[in-house]
Scaffold this active site. Structure first.
Site, PDB file in Angstrom:
ATOM      1  N   ASP A   7      24.287  15.426 -50.411  1.00  0.00           N
ATOM      2  CA  ASP A   7      22.949  14.913 -50.099  1.00  0.00           C
ATOM      3  C   ASP A   7      22.789  13.519 -50.709  1.00  0.00           C
ATOM      4  O   ASP A   7      22.369  12.567 -50.042  1.00  0.00           O
ATOM      5  CB  ASP A   7      21.897  15.873 -50.676  1.00  0.00           C
ATOM      6  CG  ASP A   7      20.487  15.391 -50.426  1.00  0.00           C
ATOM      7  OD1 ASP A   7      20.209  14.950 -49.304  1.00  0.00           O
ATOM      8  OD2 ASP A   7      19.660  15.443 -51.368  1.00  0.00           O
TER       9      ASP A   7
ATOM     10  N   TYR B 296      21.435  24.670 -53.329  1.00  0.00           N
ATOM     11  CA  TYR B 296      20.317  24.738 -52.384  1.00  0.00           C
ATOM     12  C   TYR B 296      19.948  26.191 -52.052  1.00  0.00           C
ATOM     13  O   TYR B 296      18.816  26.476 -51.705  1.00  0.00           O
ATOM     14  CB  TYR B 296      20.678  24.030 -51.076  1.00  0.00           C
ATOM     15  CG  TYR B 296      20.374  22.557 -51.034  1.00  0.00           C
ATOM     16  CD1 TYR B 296      20.887  21.688 -51.979  1.00  0.00           C
ATOM     17  CD2 TYR B 296      19.571  22.021 -50.019  1.00  0.00           C
ATOM     18  CE1 TYR B 296      20.624  20.334 -51.924  1.00  0.00           C
ATOM     19  CE2 TYR B 296      19.291  20.675 -49.958  1.00  0.00           C
ATOM     20  CZ  TYR B 296      19.825  19.830 -50.916  1.00  0.00           C
ATOM     21  OH  TYR B 296      19.551  18.491 -50.854  1.00  0.00           O
TER      22      TYR B 296
ATOM     23  N   ASP C 102      23.270   9.512 -48.732  1.00  0.00           N
ATOM     24  CA  ASP C 102      22.210   8.494 -48.728  1.00  0.00           C
ATOM     25  C   ASP C 102      22.749   7.179 -49.276  1.00  0.00           C
ATOM     26  O   ASP C 102      22.470   6.095 -48.740  1.00  0.00           O
ATOM     27  CB  ASP C 102      21.022   8.934 -49.603  1.00  0.00           C
ATOM     28  CG  ASP C 102      19.905   9.577 -48.794  1.00  0.00           C
ATOM     29  OD1 ASP C 102      20.206  10.126 -47.719  1.00  0.00           O
ATOM     30  OD2 ASP C 102      18.742   9.543 -49.240  1.00  0.00           O
TER      31      ASP C 102
HETATM   32  C1  IPM Z   1      18.983  15.622 -45.846  1.00  0.00           C
HETATM   33  C2  IPM Z   1      17.616  15.796 -46.453  1.00  0.00           C
HETATM   34  C3  IPM Z   1      17.361  17.294 -46.643  1.00  0.00           C
HETATM   35  C4  IPM Z   1      18.384  17.810 -47.633  1.00  0.00           C
HETATM   36  C5  IPM Z   1      15.927  17.662 -47.051  1.00  0.00           C
HETATM   37  C6  IPM Z   1      14.919  17.067 -46.122  1.00  0.00           C
HETATM   38  C7  IPM Z   1      15.754  19.152 -47.163  1.00  0.00           C
HETATM   39  O1  IPM Z   1      17.482  15.079 -47.623  1.00  0.00           O
HETATM   40  O2  IPM Z   1      19.220  16.133 -44.738  1.00  0.00           O
HETATM   41  O3  IPM Z   1      19.812  14.957 -46.470  1.00  0.00           O
HETATM   42  O4  IPM Z   1      18.154  17.739 -48.846  1.00  0.00           O
HETATM   43  O5  IPM Z   1      19.413  18.307 -47.191  1.00  0.00           O
HETATM   44 MG    MG Z   2      19.133  13.836 -48.023  1.00  0.00          MG
END
Ligand code: IPM
Ligand code: MG
Length: 407
Positions: free
Chosen positions: A290, A183, A294
């Site tokens: 990330d 990132y 999810d």
């Molecule tokens: C998260 C989101 C963020 C990330 C985005 C919105 C930049 O997906 O907080 O998981 O990738 O970290």
């Molecule tokens: Mg995310």
């Protein structure tokens, strides 16, 4: 998330300093109920609220009221300062994270964020995307440790897309490295290769101190949970992952009581849906975290339920729901505010060390679910469908009624 959140505390990361208690109040909480029910000495904290975009303002407004009430019952007062961030800041001042917002956040005791982003800004250049503001905020606050709990609540087990016997009892914590890796790694950008073809490139890079500090947070976290830590990497292919694994193993020597295992990320993605109960605490880099967080959140049925805490070694923590800004349901009173309410509980617990107030909120959320109140995302037949505001009112009632029950 509730059971796990209550059983842990990262003392090494505790950002609270006594001087915070001496800060003068510039604003008074607008709604304090039952303040007379407590005789405890009053404490004050300043909280930066970043409502953001989409459903952000709706869920923040609920969480703010819950914070005020739960805080007042523990003799806590808050000074809230609302600042623009994300798309709304772009519209207002042309940047996704105004300097004033970062400064206010840095000066406060904790930061509560709603959600950012929306169709309107999707095609913006990278430096003008709402997401860029969020990354700048994480970097600016140096919150390198992102705790993302995923717990399947018995009340919501049917909301999971996994079979009941696979989903029930899942209680895991993803510890995601948040301020490094691909990132933020350099070099990055767009260019041309030797054939004159256009390219885009990024760099996955971790230094010793970055892996060591996130590994320590993860070991501490695992130690306060069930003592099992799984480090997820891609060490069969990537040098950055080989290095990650080497440092995690080195730090493991400090935590002989924690059982450490390693898993490649592709396998971890599969195991999470095959048998998620095998996981207790997972530690991983920024991008794998990330994705896996999810995935883990979906095991629980609704991303609308999951909070998160981002902590540094000092300074204020950043607390936000895992879900996004959901522009499709914004301003329709349909959002589930519970992830933000539970983020407020994490703020109290990890950000301010106010465990009792946090517990009041966690209990009230469970109680509200037990009474059958559900927003659309977690609704199933036989329950009571409510909107964002009503859900908030029910949580407030429940915070109140627990006081009445205790008297
Ligand atoms: C998260 C989101 C963020 C990330 C985005 C919105 C930049 O997906 O907080 O998981 O990738 O970290
Ligand atoms: Mg995310």
């Amino acid at each position: 998330m509730i059971a796990s959140a209550s059983s842990m505390q990262i003392n090494a990361l505790h950002p609270i300093k006594p001087m915070f208690l001496l800060k003068p109040a510039s604003l008074r909480p607008s709604r304090i109920r039952c303040a007379a029910a407590t005789t405890k000495q009053s404490k004050r904290y300043s909280i930066t609220l970043l409502p953001g975009d989409g459903i952000g303002p709706e869920v923040i407004s609920v969480a703010k009221n819950v914070l005020i009430l739960a805080g007042s019952l523990e003799g806590i007062e808050f000074n809230f300062q609302e600042m623009p961030m994300g798309g709304s800041a772009l519209d207002l001042v042309g940047v996704p994270l105004p300097d004033e917002t970062l400064l206010a956040a840095k000066k406060s005791d904790a930061v509560l964020l709603g959600a950012i982003g929306g169709y309107k800004w999707d095609k913006n250049e990278k430096h003008l995307k709402p997401e860029t503001g969020l990354l700048q905020l994480r970097e600016g606050l140096e919150v390198f440790a992102n705790l993302r709990p995923a717990t399947v609540l018995p009340q919501l087990v049917d909301a999971s897309t996994l079979k009941k016997e696979v989903a029930e009892g899942v209680d895991l914590m993803v510890v995601r490295e948040l301020t490094g890796g691909i990132y933020f790694g350099k070099p990055r950008g767009f260019g041309t290769n030797e054939d004159g073809e256009e390219i885009g490139f990024n760099t996955e890079v971790y230094a010793t101190y970055e892996v060591d500090r996130i590994a320590r947070v993860a070991f501490e976290t695992a130690r306060k949970r069930h003592g099992k830590l799984c480090s997820v990497d891609k060490a069969n292919v990537l040098e950055a992952s080989m290095f990650w694994r080497k440092r995690v193993i080195a730090i493991a020597a400090e935590y002989p009581d924690v059982e450490l295992s390693h898993m490649y990320v592709d396998n971890a993605a599969m195991q999470l849906v095959r048998n998620p109960k095998q996981f207790d605490t997972i530690v991983t880099n920024n991008i794998f975290g990330d994705i896996l967080s999810d995935e883990a959140s979906m095991i629980t049925g609704s991303i609308g339920m999951l909070p998160s805490a981002s902590l540094g070694s000092s300074g204020p923590g950043l607390f936000e729901p895992i879900h996004g800004s959901a522009p499709d349901i914004a301003n329709q009173d349909k959002a589930n505010p519970l992830a933000t309410v539970l983020s407020a509980a994490m703020l109290l617990k990890y950000g301010l060390g106010e465990e009792n107030a946090a517990k009041r909120i966690e209990n009230a959320v469970l109680d509200t679910l037990n009474k059958g109140f559900r927003t659309g995302d977690i609704y199933s037949a036989g329950n009571k469908l409510v909107g964002c505001k009503e859900m908030g009112e029910e949580v407030l009632k429940s915070v109140d009624s627990q006081v009445a029950a205790a008297v």
